[in-house]
Design an enzyme around this catalytic site. Structure first.
Site, PDB file in Angstrom:
ATOM      1  N   LYS A   1       1.033  -1.283  -0.028  1.00 32.84           N
ATOM      2  CA  LYS A   1       0.008   0.028   0.067  1.00 32.84           C
ATOM      3  C   LYS A   1       0.887   1.299   0.117  1.00 32.84           C
ATOM      4  O   LYS A   1       1.622   1.310   0.652  1.00 32.84           O
ATOM      5  CB  LYS A   1      -0.944   0.051   1.423  1.00 32.84           C
ATOM      6  CG  LYS A   1      -1.771   1.275   1.341  1.00 32.84           C
ATOM      7  CD  LYS A   1      -2.985   1.019   2.297  1.00 32.84           C
ATOM      8  CE  LYS A   1      -3.667   2.648   2.607  1.00 32.84           C
ATOM      9  NZ  LYS A   1      -4.646   2.544   3.535  1.00 32.84           N
TER      10      LYS A   1
ATOM     11  N   LYS B   1      -2.028  -1.385  -3.745  1.00 30.56           N
ATOM     12  CA  LYS B   1      -3.084  -0.266  -3.800  1.00 30.56           C
ATOM     13  C   LYS B   1      -2.375   0.986  -3.793  1.00 30.56           C
ATOM     14  O   LYS B   1      -1.276   1.229  -3.089  1.00 30.56           O
ATOM     15  CB  LYS B   1      -3.853  -0.285  -2.521  1.00 30.56           C
ATOM     16  CG  LYS B   1      -4.797   0.624  -1.989  1.00 30.56           C
ATOM     17  CD  LYS B   1      -5.284   0.577  -0.946  1.00 30.56           C
ATOM     18  CE  LYS B   1      -6.064   1.886  -0.514  1.00 30.56           C
ATOM     19  NZ  LYS B   1      -6.643   1.852   0.959  1.00 30.56           N
TER      20      LYS B   1
HETATM   21  N1  LIG Z   1      -6.789   2.626   6.196  1.00 35.37           N
HETATM   22  C1  LIG Z   1      -7.282   3.692   5.552  1.00 35.37           C
HETATM   23  C2  LIG Z   1      -7.673   3.411   4.165  1.00 35.37           C
HETATM   24  N2  LIG Z   1      -8.349   2.229   3.823  1.00 35.37           N
HETATM   25  C3  LIG Z   1      -8.549   2.224   2.319  1.00 35.37           C
HETATM   26  C4  LIG Z   1      -8.155   3.554   2.150  1.00 35.37           C
HETATM   27  C5  LIG Z   1      -8.089   4.197   0.573  1.00 35.37           C
HETATM   28  C6  LIG Z   1      -9.202   3.571  -0.153  1.00 35.37           C
HETATM   29  C7  LIG Z   1      -9.545   4.739  -1.391  1.00 35.37           C
HETATM   30  O1  LIG Z   1      -8.790   5.872  -1.499  1.00 35.37           O
HETATM   31  O2  LIG Z   1     -10.490   4.417  -2.189  1.00 35.37           O
HETATM   32  C8  LIG Z   1      -7.846   4.124   3.064  1.00 35.37           C
HETATM   33  C9  LIG Z   1      -7.090   5.601   3.122  1.00 35.37           C
HETATM   34  C10 LIG Z   1      -5.567   5.716   3.630  1.00 35.37           C
HETATM   35  O3  LIG Z   1      -4.857   4.914   3.818  1.00 35.37           O
HETATM   36  O4  LIG Z   1      -5.559   7.042   3.896  1.00 35.37           O
END
Ligand SMILES: NCc1[nH]cc(CCC(=O)O)c1CC(=O)O
Length: 333
Positions: free
Chosen positions: A203, A257
């Site tokens: 991520k 991601k």
């Molecule tokens: N745990 C936070 C989380 N879980 C999913 C997303 C992002 C999903 C998206 O942008 O569609 C995020 C945002 C972040 O890490 O700030």
């Protein structure tokens, strides 16, 4: 693979592109509703569907409406829904205790869906950001550092509360070290042998999450960035190390991601590990496409399907996408 291509005119690669029938015969990848996991935003209230301005076509739903969406997903052939709670700011605390409250929104929605549509898989997100006064995914010390081991303890409590509510798939999105091993031990210890973990393994610290933070109400308090725990967009080898690590700690499936800007990572993951591989087409990716389509600059359905096909071509087994119901409707004809 070494393609054998005799000289023109023996080879005319356009021969197989001539008709829709020929193109369908030789198409290497396909899309189906079974490829999708649908992320859904949950809020309190009843009968509520509240639009999210930065995500045209996406709404926050009260639990009864989430159940309705779950029925719709199941009827469309979408195998799983993924829940993201919009938490009342009054419930956010320093210790994030709402994260493991059996009666929190996510757990109530999980129980309601499993009650109404038992065969639809429910995935739940593990991370502290919806419950944290800082908007971060973990606990912060006085210097602003996000504490790893203390956060993992909290994530384990959150995981168990989601498993007790009936979650089929736990999705840790926090990026702390060793959370997968700790969650797996805790799940086994409580007899949740068949709860799957889909790890947000690679991520990235991405600007594409902006609309999501609006959607879950995490933008307000949030300051700075998540670069101290999420990945540097310049790295690819590190993603392989994270994926290897999460698999060795007990992840059943892995996720990359964001999605579209990181298709190279998807391909590398599939080639290197051969495990169930997912990508998250995140909120900012959705906003780009849906926003441009809304203005008439792009053809909504065509860019939607093309962007989703790209994930399959890059080796993904499936994709988390806000387009899931719209794409399933088009694919089902
Ligand atoms: N745990 C936070 C989380 N879980 C999913 C997303 C992002 C999903 C998206 O942008 O569609 C995020 C945002 C972040 O890490 O700030």
């Amino acid at each position: 693979m070494k393609p054998i291509t005799p000289a023109f005119p023996a080879t005319r690669l356009r021969r197989l592109r001539r008709t829709e029938g020929l193109r369908a015969m030789v198409r290497e990848n396909s899309l189906s509703p079974a490829d999708f996991i649908w992320p859904v935003f949950v809020r309190d209230g009843e009968g509520v569907e509240e639009p999210i301005p930065s995500m045209p076509g996406v709404v926050r739903r009260s639990v009864d409406k989430v159940v309705q969406a779950a029925r719709e997903a199941y009827a469309l052939g979408i195998p799983a829904i993924c829940l993201f709670p919009y938490t009342d700011p009054a419930l956010k605390t320093k210790d994030c205790a709402e994260a493991w409250n059996p009666e929190n929104l996510s757990n109530r929605a999980t129980r309601a869906i499993k009650d109404a549509v038992p065969d639809l898989m429910v995935m739940t997100d593990v991370a502290l950001d919806p419950y944290n006064i800082t908007g971060h995914d973990g606990y912060m010390d006085e210097t602003g550092y996000i504490l790893n081991d203390e956060t993992v303890e909290a994530l384990v409590k959150q995981t168990l509360s989601q498993a007790r509510a009936g979650s089929d798939i736990i999705g840790p999105s926090d990026m702390m070290d060793h959370r997968i091993g700790a969650m797996r031990d805790a799940l086994e210890g409580e007899g949740f042998r068949n709860v799957a973990i889909l790890s947000y393994a690679a991520k990235y610290a991405s600007a594409f999450y902006g609309p999501f933070r609006d959607a879950v109400g995490a933008s307000g308090a949030f300051k700075g960035d998540k670069k101290g725990y999420q990945m540097d967009p310049g790295n690819s080898d590190e993603a392989m190390r994270l994926i290897a690590r999460d698999l060795s700690e007990g992840a059943d499936m892995v996720m990359i991601k964001p999605g579209m800007p990181y298709l190279d990572i998807c391909r590398r993951t599939k080639d290197m590990f051969g495990v169930p591989t997912f990508a998250y087409q995140v909120s900012g990716e959705y906003a780009m496409l849906a926003g441009a389509a809304e203005r008439g600059w792009l053809d909504h359905d065509r860019v939607m399907l093309e962007s989703l096909m790209a994930f399959k071509r890059a080796g993904c087994d499936g994709v988390l996408t806000y387009f899931a119901p719209a794409a399933a409707r088009v694919l089902n004809g």
